[in-house]
Design a protein around this motif. Sequence first.
Motif, PDB file in Angstrom:
ATOM      1  N   ILE A   1       0.837  -1.205   0.000  1.00 16.39           N
ATOM      2  CA  ILE A   1       0.000   0.000   0.000  1.00 16.39           C
ATOM      3  C   ILE A   1       0.865   1.246   0.000  1.00 16.39           C
ATOM      4  O   ILE A   1       0.602   2.204  -0.755  1.00 16.39           O
ATOM      5  N   LEU A   2       1.902   1.273   0.824  1.00 19.27           N
ATOM      6  CA  LEU A   2       2.803   2.434   0.842  1.00 19.27           C
ATOM      7  C   LEU A   2       3.507   2.613  -0.501  1.00 19.27           C
ATOM      8  O   LEU A   2       3.661   3.736  -0.998  1.00 19.27           O
ATOM      9  N   PHE A   3       3.930   1.518  -1.090  1.00 19.76           N
ATOM     10  CA  PHE A   3       4.580   1.552  -2.404  1.00 19.76           C
ATOM     11  C   PHE A   3       3.629   2.121  -3.458  1.00 19.76           C
ATOM     12  O   PHE A   3       3.992   3.004  -4.230  1.00 19.76           O
ATOM     13  N   MET A   4       2.394   1.613  -3.487  1.00 20.28           N
ATOM     14  CA  MET A   4       1.410   2.098  -4.462  1.00 20.28           C
ATOM     15  C   MET A   4       1.058   3.564  -4.198  1.00 20.28           C
ATOM     16  O   MET A   4       0.850   4.342  -5.136  1.00 20.28           O
ATOM     17  N   GLY A   5       0.994   3.954  -2.934  1.00 18.53           N
ATOM     18  CA  GLY A   5       0.732   5.351  -2.604  1.00 18.53           C
ATOM     19  C   GLY A   5       1.834   6.267  -3.104  1.00 18.53           C
ATOM     20  O   GLY A   5       1.558   7.365  -3.611  1.00 18.53           O
ATOM     21  N   ALA A   6       3.079   5.824  -2.981  1.00 21.06           N
ATOM     22  CA  ALA A   6       4.199   6.626  -3.484  1.00 21.06           C
ATOM     23  C   ALA A   6       4.140   6.748  -5.005  1.00 21.06           C
ATOM     24  O   ALA A   6       4.362   7.838  -5.560  1.00 21.06           O
TER      25      ALA A   6
ATOM     26  N   VAL B   1     -11.906  -6.143  -3.296  1.00 16.12           N
ATOM     27  CA  VAL B   1     -11.492  -6.903  -4.474  1.00 16.12           C
ATOM     28  C   VAL B   1     -11.441  -5.997  -5.708  1.00 16.12           C
ATOM     29  O   VAL B   1     -10.856  -6.359  -6.723  1.00 16.12           O
ATOM     30  N   LEU B   2     -11.978  -4.808  -5.612  1.00 16.09           N
ATOM     31  CA  LEU B   2     -11.984  -3.866  -6.722  1.00 16.09           C
ATOM     32  C   LEU B   2     -10.571  -3.389  -7.091  1.00 16.09           C
ATOM     33  O   LEU B   2     -10.328  -2.997  -8.234  1.00 16.09           O
ATOM     34  N   ALA B   3      -9.623  -3.453  -6.159  1.00 10.48           N
ATOM     35  CA  ALA B   3      -8.263  -2.954  -6.408  1.00 10.48           C
ATOM     36  C   ALA B   3      -7.609  -3.587  -7.639  1.00 10.48           C
ATOM     37  O   ALA B   3      -7.144  -2.865  -8.524  1.00 10.48           O
ATOM     38  N   PRO B   4      -7.554  -4.914  -7.749  1.00 13.24           N
ATOM     39  CA  PRO B   4      -6.928  -5.477  -8.945  1.00 13.24           C
ATOM     40  C   PRO B   4      -7.728  -5.213 -10.215  1.00 13.24           C
ATOM     41  O   PRO B   4      -7.165  -5.129 -11.302  1.00 13.24           O
ATOM     42  N   GLN B   5      -9.031  -5.038 -10.092  1.00 10.41           N
ATOM     43  CA  GLN B   5      -9.847  -4.745 -11.271  1.00 10.41           C
ATOM     44  C   GLN B   5      -9.542  -3.359 -11.820  1.00 10.41           C
ATOM     45  O   GLN B   5      -9.451  -3.172 -13.032  1.00 10.41           O
ATOM     46  N   ILE B   6      -9.352  -2.390 -10.932  1.00  6.03           N
ATOM     47  CA  ILE B   6      -8.941  -1.057 -11.378  1.00  6.03           C
ATOM     48  C   ILE B   6      -7.552  -1.147 -11.997  1.00  6.03           C
ATOM     49  O   ILE B   6      -7.275  -0.519 -13.021  1.00  6.03           O
ATOM     50  N   TYR B   7      -6.680  -1.934 -11.375  1.00 10.58           N
ATOM     51  CA  TYR B   7      -5.320  -2.082 -11.903  1.00 10.58           C
ATOM     52  C   TYR B   7      -5.326  -2.700 -13.302  1.00 10.58           C
ATOM     53  O   TYR B   7      -4.539  -2.298 -14.167  1.00 10.58           O
ATOM     54  N   ILE B   8      -6.217  -3.657 -13.539  1.00 13.15           N
ATOM     55  CA  ILE B   8      -6.346  -4.258 -14.870  1.00 13.15           C
ATOM     56  C   ILE B   8      -6.691  -3.170 -15.889  1.00 13.15           C
ATOM     57  O   ILE B   8      -6.122  -3.123 -16.985  1.00 13.15           O
ATOM     58  N   ALA B   9      -7.606  -2.279 -15.523  1.00  7.20           N
ATOM     59  CA  ALA B   9      -7.985  -1.175 -16.418  1.00  7.20           C
ATOM     60  C   ALA B   9      -6.799  -0.252 -16.675  1.00  7.20           C
ATOM     61  O   ALA B   9      -6.579   0.190 -17.812  1.00  7.20           O
ATOM     62  N   VAL B  10      -6.012   0.028 -15.638  1.00 11.77           N
ATOM     63  CA  VAL B  10      -4.828   0.891 -15.802  1.00 11.77           C
ATOM     64  C   VAL B  10      -3.839   0.249 -16.776  1.00 11.77           C
ATOM     65  O   VAL B  10      -3.313   0.918 -17.674  1.00 11.77           O
ATOM     66  N   VAL B  11      -3.590  -1.041 -16.611  1.00 15.24           N
ATOM     67  CA  VAL B  11      -2.649  -1.733 -17.504  1.00 15.24           C
ATOM     68  C   VAL B  11      -3.189  -1.754 -18.939  1.00 15.24           C
ATOM     69  O   VAL B  11      -2.444  -1.541 -19.895  1.00 15.24           O
ATOM     70  N   GLY B  12      -4.482  -1.979 -19.096  1.00 11.54           N
ATOM     71  CA  GLY B  12      -5.082  -1.985 -20.434  1.00 11.54           C
ATOM     72  C   GLY B  12      -4.975  -0.629 -21.116  1.00 11.54           C
ATOM     73  O   GLY B  12      -4.594  -0.533 -22.287  1.00 11.54           O
ATOM     74  N   ILE B  13      -5.296   0.431 -20.382  1.00 11.45           N
ATOM     75  CA  ILE B  13      -5.185   1.786 -20.938  1.00 11.45           C
ATOM     76  C   ILE B  13      -3.725   2.125 -21.227  1.00 11.45           C
ATOM     77  O   ILE B  13      -3.406   2.741 -22.240  1.00 11.45           O
TER      78      ILE B  13
ATOM     79  N   VAL C   1      -6.577   3.282  -2.324  1.00  7.16           N
ATOM     80  CA  VAL C   1      -7.700   3.395  -1.391  1.00  7.16           C
ATOM     81  C   VAL C   1      -8.435   2.058  -1.270  1.00  7.16           C
ATOM     82  O   VAL C   1      -8.786   1.630  -0.166  1.00  7.16           O
ATOM     83  N   THR C   2      -8.649   1.395  -2.386  1.00  8.27           N
ATOM     84  CA  THR C   2      -9.337   0.106  -2.324  1.00  8.27           C
ATOM     85  C   THR C   2      -8.463  -0.972  -1.680  1.00  8.27           C
ATOM     86  O   THR C   2      -8.990  -1.902  -1.058  1.00  8.27           O
ATOM     87  N   LEU C   3      -7.150  -0.848  -1.802  1.00  3.60           N
ATOM     88  CA  LEU C   3      -6.260  -1.761  -1.079  1.00  3.60           C
ATOM     89  C   LEU C   3      -6.371  -1.546   0.421  1.00  3.60           C
ATOM     90  O   LEU C   3      -6.390  -2.502   1.198  1.00  3.60           O
ATOM     91  N   ILE C   4      -6.439  -0.290   0.846  1.00  2.00           N
ATOM     92  CA  ILE C   4      -6.579   0.017   2.270  1.00  2.00           C
ATOM     93  C   ILE C   4      -7.878  -0.571   2.801  1.00  2.00           C
ATOM     94  O   ILE C   4      -7.915  -1.136   3.898  1.00  2.00           O
ATOM     95  N   ARG C   5      -8.930  -0.480   2.019  1.00  2.00           N
ATOM     96  CA  ARG C   5     -10.232  -1.017   2.423  1.00  2.00           C
ATOM     97  C   ARG C   5     -10.342  -2.524   2.203  1.00  2.00           C
ATOM     98  O   ARG C   5     -11.368  -3.115   2.490  1.00  2.00           O
TER      99      ARG C   5
ATOM    100  N   VAL D   1       4.703  -4.819 -11.199  1.00  2.00           N
ATOM    101  CA  VAL D   1       3.835  -4.497 -10.061  1.00  2.00           C
ATOM    102  C   VAL D   1       2.554  -5.331 -10.121  1.00  2.00           C
ATOM    103  O   VAL D   1       2.050  -5.795  -9.097  1.00  2.00           O
ATOM    104  N   GLY D   2       2.047  -5.558 -11.317  1.00  4.55           N
ATOM    105  CA  GLY D   2       0.827  -6.351 -11.467  1.00  4.55           C
ATOM    106  C   GLY D   2       0.982  -7.785 -10.998  1.00  4.55           C
ATOM    107  O   GLY D   2      -0.006  -8.424 -10.618  1.00  4.55           O
ATOM    108  N   LEU D   3       2.196  -8.290 -11.011  1.00  7.44           N
ATOM    109  CA  LEU D   3       2.424  -9.659 -10.546  1.00  7.44           C
ATOM    110  C   LEU D   3       2.076  -9.826  -9.067  1.00  7.44           C
ATOM    111  O   LEU D   3       1.712 -10.912  -8.631  1.00  7.44           O
ATOM    112  N   TRP D   4       2.182  -8.746  -8.294  1.00  6.73           N
ATOM    113  CA  TRP D   4       1.866  -8.831  -6.862  1.00  6.73           C
ATOM    114  C   TRP D   4       0.426  -9.294  -6.646  1.00  6.73           C
ATOM    115  O   TRP D   4       0.137 -10.050  -5.721  1.00  6.73           O
TER     116      TRP D   4
END
Length: 159
Positions: free
Chosen positions: A11-16, A56-68, A49-53, A94-97
């Motif tokens: 979470i700290l890494f992603m926040g940075a 399961v939405l966190a990796p789904q948003i990340y999938i969209a980021v990688v696709g875009i 934010v979704t990781l902090i909470r 990072v996505g491998l995590w």
Amino acid sequence: MVQSIAHWAFILFMGAIALLLTLGGGALAYLGGSWYYLISGLAIIAVTVTLIRRQVLAPQIYIAVVGITLVWALVEAGLDFMALLPRLAAWLVVGLWFLTPWYVSTFQKRYGSEIPRYRTALSGMLAVSTAFLLIGALQPYTKNGTGTVRPISEAAPVT
């Protein structure tokens, strides 16, 4: 305990990353450059934010980021490997995590068997991005110049 520490370190890494992309991207957009970095920074804030909470939405948003990012990288760089590599490689690593057992286990108590559903989509997106990197790496390149044009003895003396 170790899983919790790894989760909060991620979470700290992603926040940075989110902070750097958002601030740098905002400055770049203000100067008339690409809006991609600002948008991706805001999306990574959403992932954080979704990781902090622990949603399961966190990796789904990340999938969209990688696709875009993949679409943006191909538009900007084409299949030039040396131009694609810095645009895609960090996102892939990072996505491998999100595919590791440590990440998945942080959600097992809350969601049960619902968690692995995103893994196929994320694996596919990472595989497609990696495939484009490999295609770019296999493109023929022409030698650009001949290297040093003048002999070393004619170079300016070092003082």
